[in-house]
Write an enzyme that holds these catalytic residues in place. Structure first.
Site, PDB file in Angstrom:
ATOM      1  N   VAL A  14      -9.992 -17.475  54.111  1.00 22.94           N
ATOM      2  CA  VAL A  14      -8.905 -16.633  54.609  1.00 22.94           C
ATOM      3  C   VAL A  14      -8.088 -16.156  53.024  1.00 22.94           C
ATOM      4  CG1 VAL A  14      -7.093 -15.935  55.810  1.00 22.94           C
ATOM      5  CG2 VAL A  14      -8.979 -17.323  56.662  1.00 22.94           C
ATOM      6  N   CYS A  15      -8.099 -15.197  52.357  1.00 18.58           N
ATOM      7  CA  CYS A  15      -7.446 -14.897  51.325  1.00 18.58           C
ATOM      8  C   CYS A  15      -6.072 -15.249  51.328  1.00 18.58           C
ATOM      9  CB  CYS A  15      -7.678 -13.371  50.975  1.00 18.58           C
ATOM     10  SG  CYS A  15      -6.490 -12.975  49.473  1.00 18.58           S
ATOM     11  N   VAL A  16      -5.388 -16.183  50.574  1.00 16.88           N
ATOM     12  CA  VAL A  16      -4.120 -16.522  50.675  1.00 16.88           C
ATOM     13  C   VAL A  16      -2.980 -15.279  50.380  1.00 16.88           C
ATOM     14  CG1 VAL A  16      -4.134 -17.224  48.303  1.00 16.88           C
ATOM     15  CG2 VAL A  16      -2.369 -18.099  49.643  1.00 16.88           C
TER      16      VAL A  16
ATOM     17  N   ALA B  42      -3.239 -12.836  53.333  1.00  8.83           N
ATOM     18  CA  ALA B  42      -2.927 -13.773  54.552  1.00  8.83           C
ATOM     19  C   ALA B  42      -1.289 -13.943  54.551  1.00  8.83           C
ATOM     20  CB  ALA B  42      -3.341 -15.208  54.606  1.00  8.83           C
TER      21      ALA B  42
END
Lengths: 96, 114, 119
Positions: free
Chosen positions: C77-79, C82
């Protein structure tokens, strides 16, 4: 290159862009709302048939069935998800 | 190849696409960037986003060169259809036509459209 | 072959995550390896364990978590995406990990094919 088109041709230019920016003979897969382009007897049918002159067109069975579309344009090939995977085995993809 | 195809601000696609380009630029890969359809609006000059409260990210496109991303292209027909020329853009991409776009796609391993 | 999957839309609002799931399942059944599923843009919202769909509907997060458990596929999940959307380690479900956008680039390098599911 396999062109993935998932929007209705009545509200989006995705199919037109996929047709315009693609090499001849590269296939187009219609899925999600993209499958409405595959329906026979719509105002889009003539245009879709023109595109079929340059590109083989596939339509995803699960999305056709989900939307109750069964009368599809002659020459469009129905594929299931396994067929989708096989197309990706054969081609790199562009999602419009 | 990363393709911008969506106008800015109305949706976040173009902005997060730009974030992705800047990260990809940090890797030693052959990256090219292409603007087609409404993606051209992401690099239009003269933007002032103050009244919307959203950050104007168009100046960041000028940083592409600093990230060693030198292959930047814009589609001729998309520009013309929107009544724009390269003089209206914040950067100076090379102008190519639809058949060149198609050829480039065939030559690239990956193709991300934002 | 080695496949990568990129998901750009959240659950329920759009079919993208459902299509990606069906595709991933069919790919694994055909003997392919999914190197990584990368969740970017609103796609990060697929990872929250706080979603509670009605009982007669599919549970998108649980579908994915089960897929990760069954296949060992890595979900990133792309930080940056996110953080923007209130997704962090407190809310992400089993099978998902928060990671940098560079992992999408690495996926593009390592996979034979990356398929994007989007709006």
């Amino acid at each position: 290159m396999l062109h993935l088109v998932n929007t209705s041709p009545f509200e989006s230019s995705d199919l037109e862009s996929a047709a315009k920016y693609s090499a001849k003979d590269s296939p187009i897969l219609l899925f999600e709302d993209g499958i409405y382009a595959a329906q026979a007897g719509t105002a889009m049918e003539g245009r879709v048939k023109e595109i079929m002159g340059d590109h083989p067109i596939y339509a995803l069975k699960a999305d056709l069935e989900a939307r109750g579309i069964s009368n599809i344009i002659d020459g469009i090939t129905e594929v299931d998800y396994t067929g989708f995977v096989e197309l990706v085995e054969q081609h790199k993809t562009a999602s419009w | 190849m990363i393709v911008f195809r969506t106008a800015p601000y109305g949706t976040i696609y173009a902005f997060e696409g730009l974030e992705n380009v800047l990260i990809m630029g940090a890797y030693d890969q052959d990256i090219s960037v292409l603007f087609i359809d409404d993606g051209i609006y992401a690099i239009k000059d003269g933007m002032n986003t103050e009244g919307t409260g959203i950050k104007n990210f168009s100046p960041t496109f000028r940083a592409l060169e600093a990230y060693d991303i030198e292959k930047v292209y814009v589609d001729k027909e998309s520009l013309e259809a929107r009544g724009l020329s390269v003089d209206d853009l914040v950067i100076e991409p090379e102008i190519i036509d639809a058949s060149q776009v198609a050829q480039m796609m065939e030559d690239q391993k990956n193709f991300f459209i934002f | 072959m080695k496949f990568g999957i990129l998901i750009l839309e959240g659950p329920y609002q759009h079919e993208a995550s459902d299509s990606a799931y069906q595709f991933a399942k069919a790919a694994v059944e055909k003997g392919h390896e999914i190197l990584r599923v990368f969740f970017y843009q609103d796609g990060v919202l697929n990872s929250t364990k706080l979603m509670e769909p009605q009982a007669d509907d599919r549970h998108v997060q649980k579908m994915w978590s089960q897929f990760a458990a069954d296949t060992g596929t890595e979900f990133i999940v792309c930080v940056a995406a996110a953080k923007r959307r209130g997704i962090n380690d407190d809310v992400i479900a089993d099978g998902f990990k928060i990671g940098g956008l560079g992992m999408l680039t690495e996926l593009a390098i390592e996979a034979d094919r990356v398929v994007t599911f989007r709006a």
